[in-house]
Design a protein around this motif. Structure first.
Motif, PDB file in Angstrom:
ATOM      1  N   LEU A 126     -37.499  15.492 -55.909  1.00 31.40           N
ATOM      2  CA  LEU A 126     -38.738  15.832 -55.209  1.00 31.40           C
ATOM      3  C   LEU A 126     -38.520  15.879 -53.704  1.00 31.40           C
ATOM      4  CD1 LEU A 126     -41.341  13.711 -57.235  1.00 31.40           C
ATOM      5  CD2 LEU A 126     -40.987  16.193 -57.313  1.00 31.40           C
ATOM      6  N   GLY A 127     -37.660  15.005 -53.190  1.00 32.06           N
ATOM      7  CA  GLY A 127     -37.352  15.013 -51.767  1.00 32.06           C
ATOM      8  C   GLY A 127     -36.659  16.291 -51.348  1.00 32.06           C
ATOM      9  N   ALA A 139     -39.334  19.074 -51.485  1.00 31.84           N
ATOM     10  CA  ALA A 139     -40.293  18.944 -50.382  1.00 31.84           C
ATOM     11  C   ALA A 139     -39.638  19.273 -49.044  1.00 31.84           C
ATOM     12  CB  ALA A 139     -40.859  17.521 -50.357  1.00 31.84           C
ATOM     13  N   LEU A 163     -38.506  11.575 -51.607  1.00 34.39           N
ATOM     14  CA  LEU A 163     -39.740  12.226 -51.169  1.00 34.39           C
ATOM     15  C   LEU A 163     -40.384  11.482 -50.007  1.00 34.39           C
ATOM     16  CD1 LEU A 163     -41.895  14.409 -51.601  1.00 34.39           C
ATOM     17  CD2 LEU A 163     -42.962  12.904 -53.299  1.00 34.39           C
TER      18      LEU A 163
END
Length: 288
Positions: free
Chosen positions: A181-182, A185, A223
């Motif tokens: 997710l990081g 993003a 994230l």
């Protein structure tokens, strides 16, 4: 690595010495990789455009060719190529032609050694410390290349991202989901800023390499680390960039590489810990 953890008085000098050696190699990467890539791009463009072939020998490779003076091209002996110390002994000048040798060489070597030592001090002499030192090496190389050429090569940003994701499979710093997710993003956030800026002004405010670098840093910090990296890099960029423009007498339209500021912010967030930074900010703001 348990022995070095029990005997840090031996471990830190060894790691710092290895950092100097790696820093010497990073200097070669910073100087030669962009030229090699440019040569390959021109060669590929000629093939696509079906232009006649011309004699264009490739620039020096990263590993095979020996180091040499950038001015007189004299190959360097081993004792002229000792990281940091040779530059100091030679007083920053070539032994043959007496031309000045850039301070970039000792600075990159020293910075790499310091980051490697800081990595094992923070994370220990195991895989976490090795990974942190590896991250520092990539960031030094990317920053040096971006400062010199305003390029962030895929050959470095993409492997850095994949290394972060692969490490998360074994919970090296975090589980796989926050790392993935990081990375997403990180890329999407800067791409969105770039797209909005282009729609409003008709200009591209940053390069696509910045998206990939933040995606790579997101894979290493998760994230929760993406927003602190953006905020810290913007603050550092505003302060240092404005000072640089003022010193050089340039106007604000002068393009400034953003990669080094992302690298500085990414290392700070990774080293301290993204959650600790967020908690500290919330506490300072009186929210928590």
């Amino acid at each position: 690595m348990a022995f070095l953890d029990q005997h840090p008085e031996l471990g830190y000098p060894v790691v710092a010495g290895l950092g100097l050696l790696v820093g010497s190699f990073l200097n070669v990467v910073i100087l030669r990789l962009p030229r090699r890539l440019e040569w390959e791009w021109k060669r590929d463009a000629r093939e696509v455009l079906e232009e006649p072939e011309i004699y264009d020998p490739p620039p020096p490779g990263i590993v095979v060719e020996r180091s040499h003076c950038p001015h007189c091209k004299t190959p360097l002996s081993w004792y002229e190529n000792i990281p940091l110390f040779s530059w100091l002994v030679l007083r920053g000048k070539c032994r043959h032609c007496k031309a000045p040798i850039s301070a970039q060489y000792p600075l990159v070597e020293l910075l790499t050694a310091l980051l490697a030592a800081a990595s094992v001090w923070r994370f220990g002499f195991g895989w976490q410390g090795f990974g942190a030192a590896l991250l520092g090496c990539f960031l030094v190389a990317l920053s040096g290349i971006d400062l010199r050429t305003r390029l962030l090569p895929d050959q470095l940003t993409l492997p850095l991202m994949w290394l972060g994701l692969i490490g998360s499979l074994d919970n090296l710093y975090m589980p796989a989901k926050p790392a993935l997710l990081g990375a997403i993003a990180g890329y999407v956030s800067l791409w969105t800023v770039w797209w909005l800026f282009k729609q409003i002004t008709g200009k591209e405010g940053m390069g696509r390499g910045d998206f990939k670098l933040l995606a790579a840093l997101g894979a290493w910090t998760g994230l929760v680390g993406v927003l602190p990296i953006i905020l810290i890099s913007s603050l550092v960029g505003a302060v240092i960039g404005s000072a640089w423009l003022a010193i050089k007498g340039r106007d604000r339209a002068t393009p400034i590489p953003f990669g080094p500021y992302l690298a500085i912010a990414g290392w700070i967030v990774f080293f301290i810990g993204p959650q600790r930074i967020v908690d500290a900010y919330l506490g300072f703001a009186g929210i928590r």
